[in-house]
Structure formats: structure tokens, C-alpha cells
Design an enzyme around this catalytic site. Structure first.
Site, short mmCIF file in Angstrom:
data_model
loop_
_atom_site.label_atom_id
_atom_site.label_comp_id
_atom_site.label_asym_id
_atom_site.label_seq_id
_atom_site.Cartn_x
_atom_site.Cartn_y
_atom_site.Cartn_z
CD GLU A 158 -3.25 5.29 6.79
OE1 GLU A 158 -3.16 5.33 5.56
OE2 GLU A 158 -2.41 4.69 7.51
CD GLU A 207 -3.59 -2.62 7.04
OE1 GLU A 207 -2.40 -2.72 6.71
OE2 GLU A 207 -4.32 -1.69 6.67
CG HIS A 254 -6.02 1.74 4.98
ND1 HIS A 254 -5.57 2.67 5.89
CD2 HIS A 254 -5.03 0.83 4.83
CE1 HIS A 254 -4.33 2.35 6.26
NE2 HIS A 254 -3.98 1.24 5.63
CB SER A 293 4.98 -2.11 12.04
OG SER A 293 4.57 -0.78 12.33
N GLY A 331 2.27 2.02 10.94
CA GLY A 331 3.22 3.12 10.85
C GLY A 331 3.88 3.48 12.17
N GLY A 377 2.85 -1.22 4.32
CA GLY A 377 2.88 0.21 4.00
C GLY A 377 4.31 0.66 3.76
N GLY A 378 4.92 1.26 4.77
CA GLY A 378 6.25 1.85 4.65
C GLY A 378 7.28 0.98 3.96
CG ASN A 438 -1.76 1.21 1.37
OD1 ASN A 438 -1.80 2.04 0.45
ND2 ASN A 438 -2.44 1.35 2.50
CD1 TRP A 439 3.50 0.90 -2.67
CD2 TRP A 439 3.38 1.78 -4.73
NE1 TRP A 439 4.12 0.02 -3.54
CE2 TRP A 439 4.06 0.53 -4.81
CE3 TRP A 439 3.20 2.51 -5.91
CZ2 TRP A 439 4.55 0.02 -6.01
CZ3 TRP A 439 3.68 1.99 -7.11
CH2 TRP A 439 4.36 0.76 -7.15
CE LYS A 440 -0.33 3.07 4.78
NZ LYS A 440 -0.33 3.14 6.23
P1 13P Z 1 2.89 0.23 7.78
O1 13P Z 1 3.40 -1.05 7.16
O2 13P Z 1 3.65 1.44 7.32
O3 13P Z 1 2.73 0.11 9.25
O4 13P Z 1 1.39 0.45 7.16
C1 13P Z 1 0.50 -0.59 7.23
C2 13P Z 1 -0.69 -0.24 6.41
O5 13P Z 1 -1.47 0.62 6.76
C3 13P Z 1 -0.87 -0.95 5.14
O6 13P Z 1 -2.14 -0.71 4.61
#
Ligand code: 13P
Length: 251
Positions: free
Chosen positions: A98, A167, A96, A213, A173, A234-235, A10-12
Site C-alpha cells: 500500500e 505479499e 508495504h 488473505s 484484502g 491484515g484483516g 498489520n492493523w493498517k
Molecule cells: P489481508 O490479510 O487483509 O489480505 O492483508 C494482508 C496485508 O497486507 C498484511 O500486511
């Protein structure tokens, strides 16, 4: 039953057009002809077409991070799942954390999104997970039950087009990961809820990904849990040096 490992990035709201295209090529090259794992990337809307072109000829799945819950109309700034489908997108993320917590999307909205996305012939990745306060109040299972109810709009014959991503919000994050045991417990509960909504066979077939994470250093242990079928990253999905070893941890 063995489910094919499913790794998603997920490149957000990250990367430029050029960097997203280069990362797509890197993921496609790393995946190669591998048929033993499913890999998907979820770039920002404006990068979808560039990423699609850079994934051409690979088996990497193109995903979108969100969509609106209507086919078309006067909804300034929103994106229809039919537009995504038209663009070559195969799967859309719904709910998600967010979207739920930063943008205040309600369960009603998310239900609409699931319904219309499937109607637009997109696969759906439904994201669920509790906040830290909810976990500390022992409410995790209650939250999962409420969020998983969005699947009630899915026709049984479409269950195979749905993936769930667990999640825990407190692990996103933050560098804080659920222990493999905690994650397994939540995944088993999600699978039980899927069986309740559909049936046992659908529950056994549906992939449930863990997110929060995930890194090269913890991926293998998480993925070794019986009900963890993959990772939503994510990251650590933003560079192939980080994401590549996570893909390989699925082997
Ligand atoms: P991180 O891997 O950066 O914690 O993000 C997880 C995430 O929200 C993937 O959708």
C-alpha cells in the site's frame, strides 16, 4: 535449519484507541509465555503508545507500519524511525504494497528507510510482492529481484535484524490467497536472492513471512511449506477470535 515461526498482525488504518488497546491485551494473553513463536503487532502510529502499555510484560513485539527515511527535519506529517525507537517500537515495516502502490513510494525512498531504520536500532520488515499484471506477465521473479535490492544497503552484521514479507499484491484484502505451492516458490526465490546479497547462512537464518488473505483456515498449510516462516496478517489480525487460531497454527 529451523527458524522460529513469526506471526505478525498489520492493523493498517483500523481500530480506535480503546479497541487497539483491548486487542493488544488479547494478543498478549493469547501469546502468554510461549517462546516457540514470535508475535508482533503493527498498530497505527497514534495508537503505538497505548498498545505498548497494554503489551507490557509480554513478549509480543511492537511494530510500526512505516517511517520516513530521515532522522529529523522539516518534513511535515512524517515520522522519524528515531521517534519510533524512542516510543518503544522494535520493528518497522518498509515497503508495504500500500505504501508502494497507493502512496507511490519509490525504491530509492525505501532504501533510505531501510538504512535509517537500522541506524535507529529498529529491526526492519521489508515487504515485497508482485501485482496481478506482473504475475500474469511472468515478471514475478524480476519484481522480487528489484524490490529485494533494498537489502543491499544492509551491512552484513545487521542482516539478522531484517525480516522479509512476501505479499503478492493481488492476494491482499481480496480473499484470494496464493496456493501454498505458489507462495513456496516465491519464498524460495526470495531466499536465493538473500543468499546472493549476503550469504547462505544469512539466507537460512532470515525469516520470510507470507501475507495476503491469511486466515485460520489456510494458515497451517501455508506455514507447513519449507520456506514459509510465518504470516503477515491484515484483516484477520483485527480480532483475537480470528488471529488466535492463526497464532496456534504455527505450533
Ligand atoms: P489481508 O490479510 O487483509 O489480505 O492483508 C494482508 C496485508 O497486507 C498484511 O500486511
Amino acid at each position: 535449519m529451523s527458524r522460529t515461526p513469526y506471526l505478525a498482525g498489520n492493523w493498517k488504518m483500523h481500530l480506535t484507541k480503546r479497541k487497539a488497546s483491548a486487542l493488544a491485551r488479547g494478543v498478549a494473553a493469547h501469546q502468554g509465555e510461549n517462546g516457540n513463536r514470535k508475535v508482533a503487532v503493527f498498530p497505527a502510529f497514534v495508537h503505538l503508545d497505548h498498545v505498548r502499555r497494554n503489551l507490557k510484560g509480554s513478549n509480543v513485539i511492537l511494530g510500526a507500519q512505516n517511517c520516513y527515511g530521515k532522522k529529523e527535519g522539516a518534513f511535515t506529517g512524517e515520522i522519524s524511525p528515531y521517534m519510533l525507537r524512542d516510543m518503544g517500537v522494535q520493528v518497522v515495516m518498509v515497503g508495504h504494497s500500500e505504501r508502494r502502490h497507493v502512496f507511490g513510494e519509490s525504491e530509492d525512498m525505501l532504501r533510505e528507510k531501510v538504512k535509517i531504520a537500522l541506524r535507529a536500532k529498529l529491526d526492519v520488515m521489508l515487504c515485497v510482492g508482485e501485482t496481478l499484471a506482473e504475475r500474469e506477465a511472468n515478471d514475478t521473479f524480476r519484481v522480487l529481484a528489484r524490490q529485494m535490492r533494498a537489502l543491499k544497503v544492509v551491512k552484513p552484521e545487521h542482516a539478522s535484524r531484517v525480516t522479509v514479507a512476501y505479499e503478492p499484491v493481488w492476494a491482499i484484502g481480496t480473499g484470494e490467497t496464493a496456493t501454498p505451492e505458489m507462495a513456496q516458490e516465491a519464498h524460495a526465490e526470495c531466499r536465493r536472492l538473500i543468499a546472493e546479497i549476503f550469504d547462505e547462512a544469512s539466507a537460512q537464518a532470515m525469516p520470510i513471512l507470507y501475507g495476503g488473505s491469511v486466515k485460520a483456515g489456510n494458515a497451517a498449510e501455508l506455514l507447513s511449506q519449507p520456506d514459509i516462516d510465518g504470516a503477515l496478517v491484515g484483516g484477520a489480525s483485527l480480532s483475537i477470535d480470528d488471529f488466535g487460531p492463526i497464532l496456534d497454527a504455527a505450533n
